[in-house]
Structures are given as structure tokens and as C-alpha cells.
Scaffold this motif. Structure first.
Motif, PDB file in Angstrom:
ATOM      1  N   TYR A 144       1.107  -0.970  -0.341  1.00 37.17           N
ATOM      2  CA  TYR A 144       0.723  -0.025  -0.121  1.00 37.17           C
ATOM      3  C   TYR A 144       0.784   1.030  -0.329  1.00 37.17           C
ATOM      4  O   TYR A 144       2.512   0.930   0.505  1.00 37.17           O
ATOM      5  CB  TYR A 144      -0.402  -0.252   1.239  1.00 37.17           C
ATOM      6  N   ILE A 145       0.474   2.030  -0.396  1.00 33.96           N
ATOM      7  CA  ILE A 145       1.248   4.092   0.064  1.00 33.96           C
ATOM      8  C   ILE A 145      -0.145   4.582  -0.271  1.00 33.96           C
ATOM      9  O   ILE A 145      -1.156   4.636  -1.299  1.00 33.96           O
ATOM     10  CB  ILE A 145       1.542   4.323  -1.621  1.00 33.96           C
ATOM     11  N   SER A 146       0.013   5.692   0.833  1.00 33.78           N
ATOM     12  CA  SER A 146      -0.798   6.546   1.001  1.00 33.78           C
ATOM     13  C   SER A 146      -0.412   7.845   0.989  1.00 33.78           C
ATOM     14  O   SER A 146       0.386   8.323   0.921  1.00 33.78           O
ATOM     15  CB  SER A 146      -1.836   6.113   2.255  1.00 33.78           C
ATOM     16  N   VAL A 147      -1.253   8.406  -0.208  1.00 39.12           N
ATOM     17  CA  VAL A 147      -0.890  10.386  -0.152  1.00 39.12           C
ATOM     18  C   VAL A 147      -2.020  11.285   0.493  1.00 39.12           C
ATOM     19  O   VAL A 147      -3.008  11.452   0.520  1.00 39.12           O
ATOM     20  CB  VAL A 147      -0.463  10.234  -1.448  1.00 39.12           C
ATOM     21  N   PHE A 148      -1.629  11.870   1.450  1.00 39.04           N
ATOM     22  CA  PHE A 148      -1.960  12.762   1.995  1.00 39.04           C
ATOM     23  C   PHE A 148      -1.919  14.451   2.311  1.00 39.04           C
ATOM     24  O   PHE A 148      -0.531  14.828   1.954  1.00 39.04           O
ATOM     25  CB  PHE A 148      -2.025  12.769   3.662  1.00 39.04           C
ATOM     26  N   SER A 149      -2.258  15.226   1.917  1.00 42.69           N
ATOM     27  CA  SER A 149      -1.767  17.085   2.207  1.00 42.69           C
ATOM     28  C   SER A 149      -1.839  17.436   2.929  1.00 42.69           C
ATOM     29  O   SER A 149      -1.995  16.931   4.418  1.00 42.69           O
ATOM     30  CB  SER A 149      -3.112  17.543   1.182  1.00 42.69           C
ATOM     31  N   LYS A 163      -2.280   1.923  -8.516  1.00 35.30           N
ATOM     32  CA  LYS A 163      -3.654   1.167  -8.845  1.00 35.30           C
ATOM     33  C   LYS A 163      -4.947   1.648  -8.693  1.00 35.30           C
ATOM     34  O   LYS A 163      -5.349   1.980  -9.987  1.00 35.30           O
ATOM     35  CB  LYS A 163      -3.638   0.431  -8.227  1.00 35.30           C
ATOM     36  N   TYR A 164      -5.172   3.067  -8.753  1.00 34.98           N
ATOM     37  CA  TYR A 164      -5.638   4.175  -8.907  1.00 34.98           C
ATOM     38  C   TYR A 164      -4.761   5.537  -8.557  1.00 34.98           C
ATOM     39  O   TYR A 164      -4.093   5.999  -7.773  1.00 34.98           O
ATOM     40  CB  TYR A 164      -6.379   4.229  -7.040  1.00 34.98           C
ATOM     41  N   PRO A 165      -4.995   6.090  -9.997  1.00 36.27           N
ATOM     42  CA  PRO A 165      -4.130   7.213 -10.539  1.00 36.27           C
ATOM     43  C   PRO A 165      -4.958   8.402 -10.429  1.00 36.27           C
ATOM     44  O   PRO A 165      -6.258   8.129 -10.155  1.00 36.27           O
ATOM     45  CB  PRO A 165      -4.084   6.976 -12.345  1.00 36.27           C
ATOM     46  N   SER A 180      -4.526   4.555   0.928  1.00 34.98           N
ATOM     47  CA  SER A 180      -4.797   2.905   0.840  1.00 34.98           C
ATOM     48  C   SER A 180      -4.547   2.808  -0.693  1.00 34.98           C
ATOM     49  O   SER A 180      -5.579   1.874  -1.078  1.00 34.98           O
ATOM     50  CB  SER A 180      -5.908   2.601   1.128  1.00 34.98           C
ATOM     51  N   ASN A 181      -3.671   3.593  -1.317  1.00 32.59           N
ATOM     52  CA  ASN A 181      -3.789   2.843  -3.178  1.00 32.59           C
ATOM     53  C   ASN A 181      -2.663   1.406  -2.946  1.00 32.59           C
ATOM     54  O   ASN A 181      -2.076   1.529  -1.823  1.00 32.59           O
ATOM     55  CB  ASN A 181      -2.960   4.187  -3.531  1.00 32.59           C
ATOM     56  N   GLU A 182      -2.410   1.217  -4.246  1.00 34.54           N
ATOM     57  CA  GLU A 182      -0.515  -0.029  -4.066  1.00 34.54           C
ATOM     58  C   GLU A 182      -0.700   0.460  -5.331  1.00 34.54           C
ATOM     59  O   GLU A 182      -0.560   1.033  -6.277  1.00 34.54           O
ATOM     60  CB  GLU A 182      -2.767  -1.065  -4.106  1.00 34.54           C
ATOM     61  N   SER A 188       6.101   3.907 -10.646  1.00 36.94           N
ATOM     62  CA  SER A 188       5.033   4.979 -10.289  1.00 36.94           C
ATOM     63  C   SER A 188       6.247   6.654  -9.427  1.00 36.94           C
ATOM     64  O   SER A 188       7.004   6.239  -9.164  1.00 36.94           O
ATOM     65  CB  SER A 188       4.041   4.108  -9.170  1.00 36.94           C
ATOM     66  N   ARG A 189       5.171   7.250  -9.362  1.00 40.74           N
ATOM     67  CA  ARG A 189       5.038   8.601 -10.006  1.00 40.74           C
ATOM     68  C   ARG A 189       4.093   9.615  -8.737  1.00 40.74           C
ATOM     69  O   ARG A 189       2.818   9.270  -8.961  1.00 40.74           O
ATOM     70  CB  ARG A 189       6.041   9.898 -10.704  1.00 40.74           C
ATOM     71  N   VAL A 190       4.678  10.241  -8.264  1.00 38.33           N
ATOM     72  CA  VAL A 190       3.688  10.987  -7.655  1.00 38.33           C
ATOM     73  C   VAL A 190       4.109  12.460  -6.842  1.00 38.33           C
ATOM     74  O   VAL A 190       5.583  12.767  -7.058  1.00 38.33           O
ATOM     75  CB  VAL A 190       2.822  11.017  -5.611  1.00 38.33           C
ATOM     76  N   THR A 191       2.747  13.453  -7.736  1.00 41.16           N
ATOM     77  CA  THR A 191       3.590  15.033  -8.019  1.00 41.16           C
ATOM     78  C   THR A 191       2.267  15.608  -7.204  1.00 41.16           C
ATOM     79  O   THR A 191       1.311  15.759  -7.534  1.00 41.16           O
ATOM     80  CB  THR A 191       3.301  15.032  -9.818  1.00 41.16           C
ATOM     81  N   VAL A 192       2.891  16.775  -6.712  1.00 39.61           N
ATOM     82  CA  VAL A 192       2.426  17.506  -6.039  1.00 39.61           C
ATOM     83  C   VAL A 192       3.033  19.484  -7.353  1.00 39.61           C
ATOM     84  O   VAL A 192       4.052  20.256  -6.962  1.00 39.61           O
ATOM     85  CB  VAL A 192       2.095  17.826  -4.892  1.00 39.61           C
ATOM     86  N   LYS A 193       2.221  20.493  -7.784  1.00 41.38           N
ATOM     87  CA  LYS A 193       2.242  21.134  -7.590  1.00 41.38           C
ATOM     88  C   LYS A 193       2.461  23.008  -7.733  1.00 41.38           C
ATOM     89  O   LYS A 193       3.484  23.498  -7.255  1.00 41.38           O
ATOM     90  CB  LYS A 193       1.094  21.955  -9.692  1.00 41.38           C
ATOM     91  N   ASN A 194       1.736  22.437  -6.302  1.00 43.52           N
ATOM     92  CA  ASN A 194       1.406  23.510  -5.259  1.00 43.52           C
ATOM     93  C   ASN A 194       0.899  22.997  -4.176  1.00 43.52           C
ATOM     94  O   ASN A 194      -0.092  22.940  -3.867  1.00 43.52           O
ATOM     95  CB  ASN A 194       1.027  24.408  -5.749  1.00 43.52           C
TER      96      ASN A 194
END
Length: 203
Positions: A144-149, A163-165, A180-182, A188-194
Motif C-alpha cells: 500500500y501507499i497513501s498520499v495526504f495533503s 492502482k488508482y491514478p 490506501s492506494n497500491e 510510479s510517480r506522485v507529483t504536487v504542483k503547489n
């Protein structure tokens, strides 16, 4: 890439940091006992030593009064920054007291916002932060991988290869859309512009 390894008194399922030329290890208060139990000599010991219960008889001890506005972990990281380090690996920063765990999440978020790299490690669990940036994961990551602001609002969040783009969305720190992404067996890549994101994943 030189690394400053900081060890606190929280949960530490395993300590697998391999110190290389140019790296240093800093014990944050009770983290001294963690290192001592493993036969590891820290380069610095930092804290008010309320958790440890005594002041270590070491050369490079930096002691603060218990009445202060910053945690021992924060002080340890600041010592690393003072010594010129930009990359931090932190053990014993989660579990235990929940307020200290949350303070350490805030710490790595602030480090990301200041242009430093930091990751909290407990066993195979990793917690890191990015600010106006991307983080790439290799195809061999699993689980699992989770991304929070962490910031009130994080704009332009894109998640690729999981799994969930997500494509250029807004995440808020009041709604856990990225939980709870996978990993999906590809890069894979996680990006935030601001904004600032907290990323939790398995190594």
C-alpha cells in the motif's frame, strides 16, 4: 550523497542504516539507548534527556533544558543541517507517544518545504514528504501507499502508475482521498504542483 541518520526513542523494529564515509548518526535523547543496545556509537547525542533519565558520558553531547519550544528530534535534525546535511534518515520517530509522532510528521513536512529530504523508517514502513515536487518509485515496490495533503490545500496532485491514478486534482488536509492506494508492479510517480504531501508506503 551524505546522510544524517537520527535515532529517536519511538518504535524501531530494526535499525539497518549502514554508515558510509561522510555520514553521521545522531541520537535524539532516548534514541541513545536504542543505539547503545545495538553496539552503535553515535556521533552526537542531543536532547533534554528527560526520556533517557541521565546525561550520557560522551564527548559530543548537546543538552537543552526540558522547558523549550522544540522537540529533541527537531534539535537533532537542526544539528545535522548546521553540519551541512541535506538528506535525513530518521528512526524511532513513530509509535509511542502520538503527539511526538504527529510532531515528526510536521518536521519532515517542514524539511521538504525548506528543500531538504527526509524519511521516517520503522521496519519496512516509510513516511516522507514532498513540496512542489515529484517522487518516483521503482517497479519493485509492493503493498500500500497513501498520499495526504499536509498543507491546507495541495494543488495539481497527479498519481501515475499506481492502482488508482489521479490527474491534476486538489487534495485537502480534511479529506483522505489518497489513502490506501497500491503499487501495481510498474514505475510510479506522485507529483504536487503547489503544496506539501505526506507519503506513506512500504519499502
Amino acid at each position: 550523497m551524505k546522510i544524517c541518520c537520527v535515532v529517536g526513542a519511538g518504535e524501531c523494529e530494526s535499525f539497518d542504516f549502514e554508515k558510509k564515509n561522510g555520514d553521521i548518526i545522531i541520537a535524539a535523547d532516548g534514541g541513545y539507548e536504542v543505539l547503545k543496545s545495538k553496539g552503535i556509537q553515535p556521533d552526537y547525542v542531543v536532547g533534554d534527556f528527560d526520556s533517557l533519565g541521565y546525561v550520557p558520558d560522551e564527548e559530543n553531547v548537546i543538552r537543552f533544558k526540558p522547558e523549550k519550544d522544540f522537540t529533541d528530534m527537531y534539535s537533532s535534525v537542526e544539528k545535522g543541517i548546521e553540519l551541512g546535511f541535506e538528506n535525513f534518515v530518521i528512526y524511532g520517530a513513530t509509535g509511542g507517544r502520538e503527539d511526538h509522532t504527529l510532531a515528526n510528521y510536521q518536521l519532515i513536512a517542514s524539511l521538504a518545504e525548506r528543500g531538504f529530504n527526509a524519511v521516517l523508517i520503522n521496519g519496512n514502513k516509510r513516511i516522507t514528504a514532498i513540496h512542489n515536487a515529484s517522487k518516483t518509485f521503482s517497479a519493485d515496490h509492493k503493498g500500500y501507499i497513501s498520499v495526504f495533503s499536509h498543507s491546507d490545500v495541495s494543488e495539481g496532485v497527479t498519481i501515475e502508475g499506481l492502482k488508482y491514478p489521479l490527474d491534476d486534482v486538489i487534495l485537502k488536509n480534511t479529506f483522505a482521498l489518497g489513502v490506501s492506494n497500491e503499487f501495481a508492479g510498474k514505475e510510479s510517480r506522485v507529483t504536487v504542483k503547489n503544496g506539501t504531501l505526506i507519503i506513506m508506503y512500504n519499502e
